[in-house]
Design a protein around this motif. Structure first.
Motif, PDB file in Angstrom:
ATOM      1  N   LYS A  18     -45.343  50.347 -20.870  1.00 45.16           N
ATOM      2  CA  LYS A  18     -45.541  51.383 -19.857  1.00 45.16           C
ATOM      3  C   LYS A  18     -46.295  50.773 -18.681  1.00 45.16           C
ATOM      4  O   LYS A  18     -47.070  49.850 -18.850  1.00 45.16           O
ATOM      5  CB  LYS A  18     -46.307  52.555 -20.442  1.00 45.16           C
ATOM      6  CG  LYS A  18     -45.469  53.304 -21.463  1.00 45.16           C
ATOM      7  CD  LYS A  18     -46.045  54.654 -21.744  1.00 45.16           C
ATOM      8  CE  LYS A  18     -45.075  55.420 -22.622  1.00 45.16           C
ATOM      9  NZ  LYS A  18     -45.245  56.838 -22.513  1.00 45.16           N
ATOM     10  N   ILE A  19     -46.041  51.299 -17.501  1.00 48.40           N
ATOM     11  CA  ILE A  19     -46.635  50.729 -16.300  1.00 48.40           C
ATOM     12  C   ILE A  19     -47.505  51.753 -15.561  1.00 48.40           C
ATOM     13  O   ILE A  19     -47.391  52.949 -15.780  1.00 48.40           O
ATOM     14  CB  ILE A  19     -45.557  50.188 -15.333  1.00 48.40           C
ATOM     15  CG1 ILE A  19     -44.646  51.321 -14.855  1.00 48.40           C
ATOM     16  CG2 ILE A  19     -44.762  49.073 -15.978  1.00 48.40           C
ATOM     17  CD1 ILE A  19     -43.703  50.923 -13.745  1.00 48.40           C
ATOM     18  N   LEU A  78     -41.880  62.520  -9.717  1.00 47.13           N
ATOM     19  CA  LEU A  78     -40.868  61.760 -10.466  1.00 47.13           C
ATOM     20  C   LEU A  78     -41.517  60.648 -11.280  1.00 47.13           C
ATOM     21  O   LEU A  78     -41.163  60.427 -12.445  1.00 47.13           O
ATOM     22  CB  LEU A  78     -39.831  61.164  -9.510  1.00 47.13           C
ATOM     23  CG  LEU A  78     -39.007  62.163  -8.709  1.00 47.13           C
ATOM     24  CD1 LEU A  78     -38.119  61.438  -7.708  1.00 47.13           C
ATOM     25  CD2 LEU A  78     -38.179  63.026  -9.635  1.00 47.13           C
ATOM     26  N   PHE A  79     -42.462  59.934 -10.655  1.00 45.17           N
ATOM     27  CA  PHE A  79     -43.173  58.873 -11.374  1.00 45.17           C
ATOM     28  C   PHE A  79     -43.941  59.460 -12.559  1.00 45.17           C
ATOM     29  O   PHE A  79     -43.931  58.898 -13.662  1.00 45.17           O
ATOM     30  CB  PHE A  79     -44.148  58.135 -10.458  1.00 45.17           C
ATOM     31  CG  PHE A  79     -43.499  57.334  -9.362  1.00 45.17           C
ATOM     32  CD1 PHE A  79     -42.293  56.681  -9.553  1.00 45.17           C
ATOM     33  CD2 PHE A  79     -44.098  57.236  -8.119  1.00 45.17           C
ATOM     34  CE1 PHE A  79     -41.707  55.941  -8.546  1.00 45.17           C
ATOM     35  CE2 PHE A  79     -43.526  56.498  -7.095  1.00 45.17           C
ATOM     36  CZ  PHE A  79     -42.321  55.849  -7.317  1.00 45.17           C
ATOM     37  N   LYS A  80     -44.606  60.585 -12.356  1.00 46.21           N
ATOM     38  CA  LYS A  80     -45.381  61.198 -13.440  1.00 46.21           C
ATOM     39  C   LYS A  80     -44.491  61.634 -14.603  1.00 46.21           C
ATOM     40  O   LYS A  80     -44.917  61.612 -15.756  1.00 46.21           O
ATOM     41  CB  LYS A  80     -46.165  62.389 -12.905  1.00 46.21           C
ATOM     42  CG  LYS A  80     -47.346  61.981 -12.048  1.00 46.21           C
ATOM     43  CD  LYS A  80     -48.211  63.162 -11.725  1.00 46.21           C
ATOM     44  CE  LYS A  80     -48.747  63.676 -13.017  1.00 46.21           C
ATOM     45  NZ  LYS A  80     -49.847  64.527 -13.040  1.00 46.21           N
ATOM     46  N   VAL A 114     -43.832  55.389 -17.411  1.00 48.22           N
ATOM     47  CA  VAL A 114     -45.025  55.331 -16.553  1.00 48.22           C
ATOM     48  C   VAL A 114     -46.222  55.879 -17.314  1.00 48.22           C
ATOM     49  O   VAL A 114     -46.186  56.992 -17.846  1.00 48.22           O
ATOM     50  CB  VAL A 114     -44.799  56.119 -15.243  1.00 48.22           C
ATOM     51  CG1 VAL A 114     -46.069  56.146 -14.412  1.00 48.22           C
ATOM     52  CG2 VAL A 114     -43.662  55.496 -14.453  1.00 48.22           C
ATOM     53  N   TRP A 115     -47.282  55.083 -17.349  1.00 46.55           N
ATOM     54  CA  TRP A 115     -48.496  55.453 -18.064  1.00 46.55           C
ATOM     55  C   TRP A 115     -49.477  56.203 -17.164  1.00 46.55           C
ATOM     56  O   TRP A 115     -50.150  57.123 -17.597  1.00 46.55           O
ATOM     57  CB  TRP A 115     -49.127  54.181 -18.619  1.00 46.55           C
ATOM     58  CG  TRP A 115     -50.437  54.366 -19.296  1.00 46.55           C
ATOM     59  CD1 TRP A 115     -50.717  55.207 -20.344  1.00 46.55           C
ATOM     60  CD2 TRP A 115     -51.657  53.717 -18.975  1.00 46.55           C
ATOM     61  NE1 TRP A 115     -52.030  55.098 -20.695  1.00 46.55           N
ATOM     62  CE2 TRP A 115     -52.637  54.178 -19.865  1.00 46.55           C
ATOM     63  CE3 TRP A 115     -52.015  52.767 -18.029  1.00 46.55           C
ATOM     64  CZ2 TRP A 115     -53.938  53.737 -19.830  1.00 46.55           C
ATOM     65  CZ3 TRP A 115     -53.312  52.326 -18.011  1.00 46.55           C
ATOM     66  CH2 TRP A 115     -54.257  52.811 -18.903  1.00 46.55           C
ATOM     67  N   LEU A 123     -51.829  68.799  -5.484  1.00 47.07           N
ATOM     68  CA  LEU A 123     -50.434  69.245  -5.622  1.00 47.07           C
ATOM     69  C   LEU A 123     -49.699  68.503  -6.726  1.00 47.07           C
ATOM     70  O   LEU A 123     -48.916  69.095  -7.464  1.00 47.07           O
ATOM     71  CB  LEU A 123     -49.684  69.042  -4.300  1.00 47.07           C
ATOM     72  CG  LEU A 123     -49.949  70.072  -3.212  1.00 47.07           C
ATOM     73  CD1 LEU A 123     -49.271  69.632  -1.905  1.00 47.07           C
ATOM     74  CD2 LEU A 123     -49.436  71.439  -3.618  1.00 47.07           C
ATOM     75  N   ALA A 124     -49.946  67.201  -6.812  1.00 45.00           N
ATOM     76  CA  ALA A 124     -49.215  66.375  -7.780  1.00 45.00           C
ATOM     77  C   ALA A 124     -49.892  66.309  -9.148  1.00 45.00           C
ATOM     78  O   ALA A 124     -49.310  65.780 -10.087  1.00 45.00           O
ATOM     79  CB  ALA A 124     -49.057  64.959  -7.212  1.00 45.00           C
ATOM     80  N   GLY A 125     -51.114  66.792  -9.242  1.00 42.20           N
ATOM     81  CA  GLY A 125     -51.829  66.702 -10.504  1.00 42.20           C
ATOM     82  C   GLY A 125     -52.296  65.293 -10.828  1.00 42.20           C
ATOM     83  O   GLY A 125     -52.392  64.910 -11.981  1.00 42.20           O
ATOM     84  N   VAL A 126     -52.613  64.539  -9.784  1.00 42.27           N
ATOM     85  CA  VAL A 126     -53.084  63.161  -9.953  1.00 42.27           C
ATOM     86  C   VAL A 126     -54.611  63.175  -9.921  1.00 42.27           C
ATOM     87  O   VAL A 126     -55.216  63.758  -9.023  1.00 42.27           O
ATOM     88  CB  VAL A 126     -52.534  62.249  -8.829  1.00 42.27           C
ATOM     89  CG1 VAL A 126     -53.176  60.878  -8.859  1.00 42.27           C
ATOM     90  CG2 VAL A 126     -51.029  62.135  -8.948  1.00 42.27           C
TER      91      VAL A 126
END
Length: 64
Positions: free
Chosen positions: A12-13, A30-32, A37-38, A56-59
């Motif tokens: 995972k990256i 999309l990445f999440k 993807v880690w 918004l993205a939950g990052v």
């Protein structure tokens, strides 16, 4: 005698998105969601824009 190897499992990256503009808005979700993807992080020089996009993205991991 036969040898079998376990199924290939890619590592995972981590992905860092530079800039909290339209690219981040489109691609961060999309990445999440991608199983390979880690972790996803966002970097942005404008703190207000960074906070808005991260929420918004939950990052949770961000950089200025």
């Amino acid at each position: 005698m036969s040898f079998s190897s376990p199924p290939f499992q890619p590592a995972k990256i981590k992905i860092g998105v530079v800039g909290a503009g339209s690219f981040a808005r489109c691609f961060t979700p999309l990445f999440k969601a991608h199983p390979g993807v880690w972790e996803v992080s966002i970097a942005e020089v404008l703190p207000d824009r960074l906070q808005e996009e991260a929420e918004l993205a939950g990052v949770t991991k961000t950089f200025t």
